[in-house]
Scaffold this motif. Structure first.
Motif, PDB file in Angstrom:
ATOM      1  N   THR A  69     -26.312  -8.089 -15.295  1.00  0.00           N
ATOM      2  CA  THR A  69     -25.973  -9.809 -14.951  1.00  0.00           C
ATOM      3  C   THR A  69     -25.762  -9.537 -13.395  1.00  0.00           C
ATOM      4  OG1 THR A  69     -25.473 -11.020 -16.901  1.00  0.00           O
ATOM      5  CG2 THR A  69     -24.816 -11.942 -14.806  1.00  0.00           C
ATOM      6  N   ASP A 115     -29.297  -4.429 -19.841  1.00  0.00           N
ATOM      7  CA  ASP A 115     -28.804  -5.763 -19.754  1.00  0.00           C
ATOM      8  C   ASP A 115     -27.765  -6.468 -18.921  1.00  0.00           C
ATOM      9  OD1 ASP A 115     -27.667  -7.814 -22.183  1.00  0.00           O
ATOM     10  OD2 ASP A 115     -27.833  -7.926 -20.240  1.00  0.00           O
ATOM     11  N   TYR A 156     -28.272 -14.181 -12.073  1.00  0.00           N
ATOM     12  CA  TYR A 156     -29.185 -13.537 -12.784  1.00  0.00           C
ATOM     13  C   TYR A 156     -28.971 -12.792 -13.874  1.00  0.00           C
ATOM     14  CZ  TYR A 156     -32.734 -15.799 -10.102  1.00  0.00           C
ATOM     15  OH  TYR A 156     -33.216 -16.779  -8.646  1.00  0.00           O
ATOM     16  N   ARG A 157     -29.369 -12.892 -15.157  1.00  0.00           N
ATOM     17  CA  ARG A 157     -29.542 -11.879 -16.719  1.00  0.00           C
ATOM     18  C   ARG A 157     -31.280 -11.097 -16.612  1.00  0.00           C
ATOM     19  NH1 ARG A 157     -28.231 -12.727 -22.753  1.00  0.00           N
ATOM     20  NH2 ARG A 157     -27.799  -9.801 -23.001  1.00  0.00           N
ATOM     21  N   ASP A 162     -32.090 -15.389 -17.949  1.00  0.00           N
ATOM     22  CA  ASP A 162     -31.176 -16.660 -17.613  1.00  0.00           C
ATOM     23  C   ASP A 162     -31.096 -16.875 -16.490  1.00  0.00           C
ATOM     24  OD1 ASP A 162     -27.884 -17.926 -18.382  1.00  0.00           O
ATOM     25  OD2 ASP A 162     -29.561 -19.195 -18.166  1.00  0.00           O
TER      26      ASP A 162
END
Length: 708
Positions: free
Chosen positions: A631, A629, A666-667, A660
């Motif tokens: 970011t 995950d 940005y994720r 996202d």
């Protein structure tokens, strides 16, 4: 030794109208006055004033400055008096020589309060005639070039004084070449090991890549010729101190530093500068965020140039500076351009800004200021433009690199204050910890008992001191967990080469790797600061290089029944090297979970379905998918950089999904195929070290577990 004829020939080359008799008379007078005096090296003392004069002659200075350089030590160190110098050479030269003498007598490395007062004297003397400081800087440059003949403690004092005062002052006066040489000469004394290390890295790099400078320079000339632009192209490797400072500011190793080569393209006209920029960007990919136009927005000292960084030959990043010949002269000589001659005429350079205005305005503004400390602080705020000076609530000055945050400020005061920081006020207002501090701001650090450094601080801090302290604190906090993980990694790695990770073996490895204890070795191994291969290689170098056969995927797990198959659980995605447990499913074989998977709580009442499993010892194939995950910053080229980092760790991206999209971040979820837990930690560590990665975690989602 350089003779009067040598000096006159050099000066006449750029100033045919020079007063040859004046130069020869000054040469003879200085030589006579210094007769019988010797330097620490054993050379006649007069070789020093001559060398200082030659430095200034290379800058094409006027006759008065050159004569001052020849005589700059006569009033102080010989029987010559002010009156005699004035009688022989005139009032102007006598006052210049006297000014240099007074500068020499100012002890700039004395106690703090005295230092502040002496700084005032220094700037007041400079404001009367800046040529005094030009002679003093040339004097310091030659002394630094010959510093090896001094006592070690004297070398350290002069080097520190040079680094703190004279090098920044030369830069502020626009004499960048002198600043760089002074810094590097001082660096040679203050940190010889670091300097030699960088030089060795350069030599190794040159052996691996050949003469990169010559190749890129040739490429640039070809591109410019193709579009009909006439320009001179020069390339060079940056000086060791400049590279070391960038390594410290960015907290990066030499291999990750991008712009260790610099190139200058000198054009005929300002319009050509922008044409060159277009040609360079059309041929090579520009690095986002590394473009500055100092032609349309000049620096306060008159500096004009276009700066851009591009991915050059073989993907190496290089810095390119583009400017006209007039701009280049100002960039190289700075204030000296005001007294330079060509063909016997004073040169008028329309881009030059007289730094006398800066010095005069500073001294006039503070002439009546009784607080010497405030004067010192104000001078430093003006002089050290590549640094930030902020104040504590008590008025103490904290020096930080540009771009520093309250976290850096807190650690600069004390490690204990940095570790306990929970917030900050800047000029009385509460601000986020990632706020970039500016010159002159007052910063108050808010602390709380029980607070410990957070992992996100690594990305916020910019100073090496803060980053090192944060990493150390995080390592201590996770020490026990890392030791256990390191022990398991060591066990697997040693068994993979047919050995056992005994206490004695680990103790030997720790000693070989200069680590103080076995626990520290295991902690570093568990936190990915060391790899298992490095530990094995420390004892069995010949075995560590043998890869061995890869274990087939269907044989990766030990403990299954004869007819049982297995698959990795999607909820925790275990990888070889982690402790595992199996859960049986009718008709689906065994699902392998990490021992700490939250989904296992659903099977606590069904012990008959649990199977004790371990990973097969040996080299596993890179087919174990793990989801990260991430970011990341929403900037051009960042995603490509992330993919490159993963590829550099010999890992493959099997899937990528954006969760996202915001204007600034940005994720996304990235599926990466890995071999084992060591491979996992290498990839994760590489991503965590990337400045554009705001956060990274390994996805663990209990909702993805199979429940029947």
């Amino acid at each position: 030794m350089t003779t009067a004829d040598d000096l006159v020939s050099l000066v006449r080359a750029y100033n045919p109208r020079t007063n040859e008799k004046l130069l020869r008379d000054a040469f003879a007078f200085g030589e006579e006055m210094h007769t019988g005096q010797f330097r620490h090296s054993g050379e006649p003392y007069f070789t020093h004033p001559v060398a200082v004069t030659m430095i200034l002659a290379d800058q094409q200075m006027d006759d008065a400055t050159l004569v001052t350089a020849l005589l700059h030590d006569t009033i102080e160190d010989t029987k010559a008096s002010f009156a005699e110098v004035e009688r022989r050479f005139g009032r102007e030269i006598a006052e210049l020589v006297d000014g240099v003498t007074k500068l020499t007598n100012i002890q700039l490395t004395s106690a703090h309060s005295k230092q502040a007062e002496n700084f005032r004297k220094l700037f007041m003397a400079m404001s009367r005639d800046l040529r005094v400081m030009l002679v003093k800087l040339a004097d310091r440059l030659h002394n630094m070039r010959t510093i090896k003949s001094m006592r070690p403690e004297k070398q350290a004092q002069k080097a520190r004084e040079t680094m703190d005062i004279f090098a920044p002052l030369a830069g502020r006066m626009g004499m960048q070449w002198m600043r760089e040489e002074l810094e590097d000469l001082a660096f040679r004394v203050l940190n010889p090991e670091a300097r030699n290390s960088i030089i060795r890295r350069f030599i190794t790099l040159q052996k691996e890549t050949g003469d990169v400078i010559e190749k890129i320079t040739a490429d640039m000339r070809i591109e410019l010729e193709a579009v009909g632009i006439v320009a001179d192209v020069y390339g060079r490797a940056k000086r060791p101190y400049s590279i070391w400072r960038k390594m410290q500011e960015k907290d990066q190793g030499f291999s990750r530093l991008s712009d260790i080569y610099g190139f200058r393209i000198i054009t005929k006209t300002e319009a050509d500068c922008y044409r060159v920029l277009g040609a360079v960007h059309q041929r090579w990919r520009a690095v986002p965020g590394r473009f500055k136009d100092y032609i349309s927005q000049p620096k306060s000292n008159g500096y004009r140039s276009i700066h851009t960084t591009v991915s050059g030959r073989d993907g190496k990043r290089v810095e390119v500076q583009i400017r006209t010949r007039e701009m280049h002269e100002v960039a190289e000589t700075g204030v000296a351009a005001h007294w330079s001659y060509k063909n016997g005429e004073r040169v008028e350079n329309r881009f030059a800004v007289d730094p006398v205005r800066w010095i005069s305005s500073l001294t006039e503004r503070l002439d009546d200021e009784s607080d010497h400390d405030e004067f010192l602080e104000a001078v430093k705020l003006e002089m050290y433009q590549d640094q930030v000076f902020c104040f504590t609530p008590k008025g103490d000055v904290i020096k930080l690199p540009r771009g520093a945050t309250p976290i850096d400020f807190a650690y600069a005061i004390h490690t204990r204050i940095g570790a306990a920081c929970v917030g900050a006020k800047v000029d009385g207002l509460r601000v986020p910890l990632w706020t970039r501090l500016k010159n002159g701001q007052s910063v108050e650090v808010i602390t709380a008992e029980g607070q410990t450094p957070q992992a996100t601080w690594i990305d916020i801090a910019v100073t090496g001191r803060a980053k090192t302290a944060i990493r150390r604190a995080l390592r201590e906090e996770d020490r026990e967990r890392f030791i256990k993980l390191g022990a398991e990694l060591a066990r697997v790695a040693f068994e993979n080469v047919g050995k056992k990770a005994t206490e004695k073996a680990l103790r030997t490895a720790a000693k070989t790797l200069a680590v103080e204890s076995v626990d520290e070795l295991l902690a570093r191994l568990g936190s990915a600061e060391l790899t298992a291969r490095e530990v094995v290689r420390a004892i069995y170098p010949e075995l560590a290089e043998k890869g061995g056969e890869e274990i087939e995927t269907n044989r990766a797990v030990v403990g299954l029944g004869p007819d049982q198959s297995f698959r990795r659980a999607s909820c925790c995605q275990p990888v070889p090297g982690e402790r595992i447990i199996g859960i049986t499913y009718r008709g689906q074989g065994v699902v392998v979970h990490a021992i700490d998977c939250e989904a296992l709580a659903d099977f606590e009442e069904q012990p008959e379905r649990w199977v004790d499993l371990t990973w097969q010892d040996g080299k596993h194939s890179a087919k174990n998918t793990v989801t990260f995950d991430l970011t990341i910053s929403n900037d051009a080229g960042v995603l490509g950089r992330i993919c490159t980092l993963i590829g550099e760790q010999n890992a493959n991206i099997s899937d990528l999904n954006f969760l996202d999209r915001k204007p600034d971040f940005y994720r996304l979820m990235v599926d990466v195929d890995l071999r084992d837990v060591e491979h996992l930690h290498r990839v994760q560590t590489a991503l965590e070290a990337e400045n554009n990665v705001s956060s990274i975690s390994r996805r663990r989602d209990p909702s993805l577990a199979t429940t029947n």
